[in-house]
Design a protein around this motif. Structure first.
Motif, PDB file in Angstrom:
ATOM      1  N   LEU A  46       7.337  10.377  34.310  1.00 53.95           N
ATOM      2  CA  LEU A  46       7.495   8.751  34.776  1.00 53.95           C
ATOM      3  C   LEU A  46       7.492   9.140  36.153  1.00 53.95           C
ATOM      4  O   LEU A  46       8.283   8.138  37.061  1.00 53.95           O
ATOM      5  N   ARG A 102       5.813   2.479  30.995  1.00 49.22           N
ATOM      6  CA  ARG A 102       4.837   3.175  31.604  1.00 49.22           C
ATOM      7  C   ARG A 102       5.263   3.878  33.255  1.00 49.22           C
ATOM      8  O   ARG A 102       5.168   4.375  33.996  1.00 49.22           O
ATOM      9  N   GLY A 103       6.805   2.703  32.654  1.00 50.92           N
ATOM     10  CA  GLY A 103       7.362   3.571  34.128  1.00 50.92           C
ATOM     11  C   GLY A 103       8.744   3.103  34.300  1.00 50.92           C
ATOM     12  O   GLY A 103       9.739   2.350  33.320  1.00 50.92           O
ATOM     13  N   SER A 106       9.768  -0.824  33.157  1.00 52.60           N
ATOM     14  CA  SER A 106       9.400  -1.588  31.510  1.00 52.60           C
ATOM     15  C   SER A 106      10.779  -0.710  30.833  1.00 52.60           C
ATOM     16  O   SER A 106      11.175  -1.664  30.122  1.00 52.60           O
ATOM     17  N   LYS A 170       8.439  10.667  23.323  1.00 53.41           N
ATOM     18  CA  LYS A 170       7.299   8.676  22.943  1.00 53.41           C
ATOM     19  C   LYS A 170       7.655   8.701  21.365  1.00 53.41           C
ATOM     20  O   LYS A 170       8.075   7.739  20.374  1.00 53.41           O
TER      21      LYS A 170
END
Length: 440
Positions: A46, A102-103, A106, A170
């Protein structure tokens, strides 16, 4: 079975309820520390700087600390069975969602949500133990359930590292979230309060209540007290003794949150250790903290049973533990892996000893404000979950971690001084007004 006196022998249902809380705590900390395990890989994917990573680590604490007082009030208002199940399921869903970030934005938002739904957990834990255990067993009971965070992390950190190695960060978030979802259902099915549990007999209820256990608030015949008043919040902020334990809890949590956030990154990025190897080495301080916690709890209760004053029996292990936590600074003066882990383990052993501090919530709280007092206590302590990760991120941004360890050690020393000079004679605060205490 009956005793020689002819009286029924007390059942031991309380230990089964304690076992359920133990697992709750293990899962609670699993979902706090999974980010620490994922951090080195996640920050690369990220593109997060050390300062940004520090803010991500702190996000949980912003919501968790801010909601401790409301969480304590909620714990006084709603039963542990339904409230804990709700918290487990919701924070676990949020944990699963972290596998799809995603970054920075979030991930920060989801860590805030995790802190939000975990906020009532420790006030609930304290309410359960206060309801199910007499004073003479309470420090041991607290030590047992708090040990869940260390035993779980000690044995599961290598598992988490392995999960991430094969499934990525994840997969790590998704897996840990699913575990919490399943356990939330198990808790709801099996937990009951003392007056609602079909397996507990009157002898055990009498043993708990005669020994100082408080569970009559759930009795419909008991007097109702309105806890939703500003005067109640003001009351738990007005005791010098309570302020002493609040400051002490901040110090204990400062060390804890270093290990829950930056410790794996410290080993991998600042000490150059292999990722898989670091997962096993990281378990050593957690085992040491667990040993310190259990030793402190059982010794403290033993002192009480032998007639030692409550002040001495409860405060001494905490002061010794906080002084031991200062030894973390020793890691700055060696490059030997064994010595680094030794200093980390010794410091965390001391922090573990000090974690029986939750016993003071049971001892000092007004009887009808146990959840609120626990909420304030945990709020003050968990300000460290905000401050420590951010400060370390800035102190280590140039690649030098030594100032960060000095920072942690100094806070531990301040905590010891707080218990020595601020925490006085241990007496319960009464609902009608503040009961002043004097220094021993």
């Amino acid at each position: 079975m009956e005793q020689l006196s002819g009286k029924p022998k007390p059942t031991r249902v309380r230990y089964g309820m304690l076992a359920l809380v133990f697992v709750n705590v293990a899962i609670n900390y699993l979902d706090r520390t999974n980010l620490a395990v994922a951090a080195s890989s996640l920050s690369t994917d990220l593109e997060l700087s050390p300062a940004q990573l520090g803010w991500i680590f702190s996000a949980f604490g912003w919501a968790y600390a801010a909601l401790q007082i409301p969480g304590g009030l909620i714990a006084d208002r709603f039963g542990p069975r339904v409230l804990y199940a709700f918290c487990l399921i919701t924070w676990s869903l949020v944990t699963v969602a972290q596998g799809f970030v995603r970054g920075f934005a979030s991930l920060f938002a989801l860590r805030l949500a995790t802190g939000t739904f975990e906020a009532p957990s420790y006030p609930i834990n304290n309410r359960v133990v206060t309801s199910w255990f007499p004073d003479s067993e309470r420090a041991s009971a607290i030590a047992m359930y708090v040990s869940g965070q260390f035993i779980g992390l000690a044995f599961l950190t290598p598992v988490l590292v392995t999960v991430q190695y094969y499934a990525g960060w994840k997969g790590l978030f998704i897996t840990t979230g699913l575990v919490g979802l399943v356990w939330g259902i198990v808790w709801y099915l099996f937990y009951r309060d003392p007056l609602e549990h079909q397996g507990v007999n009157q002898a055990e209820l009498d043993y708990i209540e005669d020994g100082g256990g408080v569970f009559r608030a759930k009795d419909k015949t008991a007097a109702k007290v309105n806890i939703w008043k500003w005067a109640n919040v003001k009351q738990v902020f007005s005791s010098r003794t309570l302020w002493g334990v609040y400051i002490g809890q901040f110090s204990v949590n400062a060390s804890l949150w270093f290990f829950l956030t930056w410790f794996p990154t410290y080993l991998v990025k600042y000490r150059g250790m292999d990722f898989i190897k670091s997962g096993y080495l990281a378990s050593v301080p957690f085992l040491a903290a667990c040993a310190g916690l259990l030793l402190s709890g059982f010794l403290s209760d033993r002192f009480v049973r032998r007639g030692t004053s409550v002040s001495v029996a409860r405060k001494t292990p905490i002061i010794v533990g906080l002084l031991l936590s200062v030894s973390i600074i020793g890691a700055n003066y060696t490059n030997d892996t064994t010595l680094i882990i030794f200093f980390m383990a010794l410091a965390f052993f001391g922090s573990g000893m000090a974690l029986i501090s939750w016993v003071f919530v049971s001892i000092l709280s007004p009887r009808n404000l146990i959840g609120l007092t626990g909420g304030v206590f945990n709020f003050m302590g968990n300000l460290a979950s905000i401050v420590v990760p951010i400060v370390i991120g800035y102190l280590a941004k140039d690649g030098n971690f030594e100032p960060a360890l000095i920072f942690i050690g100094t806070i531990g020393f301040i905590g010891a001084c707080s218990y020595i000079f601020l925490v006085g004679k241990i007496e319960r605060v009464v609902t009608q007004g503040i009961q002043e205490v004097t220094i021993d």
